[in-house]
Design a protein around this motif. Sequence first.
Motif, short mmCIF file in Angstrom:
data_model
loop_
_atom_site.label_atom_id
_atom_site.label_comp_id
_atom_site.label_asym_id
_atom_site.label_seq_id
_atom_site.Cartn_x
_atom_site.Cartn_y
_atom_site.Cartn_z
N VAL A 69 0.88 -1.16 0.00
CA VAL A 69 0.00 0.00 0.00
C VAL A 69 0.92 1.22 0.00
CG1 VAL A 69 -1.87 1.23 1.14
CG2 VAL A 69 -1.68 -1.25 1.42
N GLU A 87 -8.11 13.57 2.93
CA GLU A 87 -6.86 13.46 3.67
C GLU A 87 -6.00 12.44 2.93
OE1 GLU A 87 -6.93 12.86 8.11
OE2 GLU A 87 -6.11 10.93 7.55
N LYS A 89 -2.52 9.96 3.30
CA LYS A 89 -1.61 9.40 4.29
C LYS A 89 -0.60 8.50 3.58
CE LYS A 89 -2.90 7.57 8.64
NZ LYS A 89 -3.60 6.52 9.41
N MET A 91 1.49 5.41 3.33
CA MET A 91 1.45 4.08 3.93
C MET A 91 2.71 3.28 3.60
SD MET A 91 -1.51 4.37 5.30
CE MET A 91 -2.22 2.79 5.75
N LYS A 93 6.70 2.46 4.04
CA LYS A 93 7.86 2.66 4.90
C LYS A 93 9.11 2.94 4.07
CE LYS A 93 8.20 0.30 8.83
NZ LYS A 93 8.20 -0.78 9.84
N LEU A 102 5.66 19.41 0.43
CA LEU A 102 5.65 18.85 1.78
C LEU A 102 5.97 17.36 1.74
CD1 LEU A 102 4.88 19.56 4.78
CD2 LEU A 102 2.60 18.70 4.21
N LEU A 104 5.98 13.75 3.26
CA LEU A 104 5.34 12.89 4.25
C LEU A 104 6.14 11.60 4.41
CD1 LEU A 104 1.51 13.05 3.37
CD2 LEU A 104 2.89 14.66 4.70
N ASP A 105 6.52 11.30 5.66
CA ASP A 105 7.12 10.00 5.96
C ASP A 105 6.00 8.99 6.21
OD1 ASP A 105 9.94 10.40 5.85
OD2 ASP A 105 9.78 11.63 7.65
N TYR A 106 6.41 7.78 6.48
CA TYR A 106 5.48 6.69 6.79
C TYR A 106 4.49 7.12 7.88
CZ TYR A 106 4.03 2.08 8.60
OH TYR A 106 3.32 0.99 9.04
N LEU A 107 3.21 6.95 7.61
CA LEU A 107 2.10 7.24 8.54
C LEU A 107 1.86 8.73 8.78
CD1 LEU A 107 2.23 4.45 11.31
CD2 LEU A 107 0.82 4.52 9.25
N ASN A 108 2.59 9.60 8.09
CA ASN A 108 2.26 11.02 8.13
C ASN A 108 1.03 11.27 7.27
OD1 ASN A 108 5.64 12.46 8.13
ND2 ASN A 108 4.39 11.69 9.79
N LYS A 109 0.22 12.24 7.68
CA LYS A 109 -1.00 12.55 6.93
C LYS A 109 -1.13 14.06 6.80
CE LYS A 109 -3.84 12.51 11.15
NZ LYS A 109 -4.64 13.71 11.28
N VAL A 110 -1.88 14.47 5.80
CA VAL A 110 -2.13 15.90 5.62
C VAL A 110 -3.44 16.04 4.83
CG1 VAL A 110 -0.90 16.19 3.41
CG2 VAL A 110 -0.96 18.07 5.03
N ASP A 111 -4.13 17.15 5.07
CA ASP A 111 -5.34 17.41 4.28
C ASP A 111 -4.90 17.84 2.88
OD1 ASP A 111 -6.67 16.82 6.56
OD2 ASP A 111 -7.38 18.85 6.96
#
Lengths: 185, 185
Positions: A69, A87, A89, A91, A93, A102, A104-111
């Motif tokens: 994923v 949102e 995210k 998934m 790693k 911006l 995003l690392d693993y499990l980071n989320k943003v709108d």
Amino acid sequence: MTSLEELETEETVTCLHITLYHPRQEEKQIFRNLNFLKREQLRADEVAKFGRDTNICHYNLMDSRVSRVQFALQFFRQLNNSELGFEIKNMSKRSKLIVDNLELDYLNKVDLPHKCLIRFGDYQLLIQRQEGESVDYFETRFELAQDSLLQERHLPLMQPIPESGISPSLNSQGVKPIEIDENDV
Amino acid sequence: MTSLEELETEETVTCLHITLYHPRQEEKQIFRNLNFLKREQLRADEVAKFGRDTNICHYNLMDSRVSRVQFALQFFRQLNNSELGFEIKNMSKRSKLIVDNLELDYLNKVDLPHKCLIRFGDYQLLIQRQEGESVDYFETRFELAQDSLLQERHLPLMQPIPESGISPSLNSQGVKPIEIDENDV
């Protein structure tokens, strides 16, 4: 999946117009499992997962370099103004997910911004949200880009995007990222 | 579900200690499908759904007044400090989900405070997060309260919660919301 005819009241449905680019698409046909130029409806509580695992992911990327994923999109309503949004995210790693500038690392989320460029590895996805009223469903619609979308968003140079003059307006045909004239940018 | 012994490296796992209260639990045994006083491990990418539908919900509430999916909890990592946390989303069109004093409508979401009281209908859930290191798993642990938890959070009166003196510290036995002495509050 429910067709528009089955909706109880006639209302517009929020649609994510997603333009995809990968430099080796022609050779590897990475996106061959996606339906292009066709709106697809998902329930509001469904998580739209993109990745390699066909058992888990609604949107399948046929590429051994992609994670089981890779990322997930979720529908939600803003707390204060009830505007509908998404949102995103990461998934994976293994790889960062870049939303405009911006990381995003693993499990980071943003709108998700109203219009943005998503990147991971060699993948580029230009996502534009078309507003709708329904809180029961949302839609996706895919389009394939022949050329890199970075130009569209000025991202390598991190230049500010002017208020007007760059974004072709979204119409029923979806986004047309490769039709921008050089005079426009 | 994976036991701790199967984890590759020895690391602590973030745990949500959830104390449940419903005034008619004794009579209706609403929580009979939950495992109490036992840590349960979920994969980081799993959405912990609470509701009536046993096919969809990991945590089942045996109550015809509860929605198919009432709410969902998701694990994530904070964007800036990589702290692990949870997001809660109201999945019920029928009832509001109240997080401390914040009302969530259908599809509204919010990051879960470190300690908070969740309410919908007659349900009360006191949730306390115990910090962990793993980004692969999180855990839940349920406890049953015999008395209303509103007193614990001063919520009906909306009084400010003092920095110390009210919250019993979280230990390996989990939260003990019904053991607060009146002198403490």
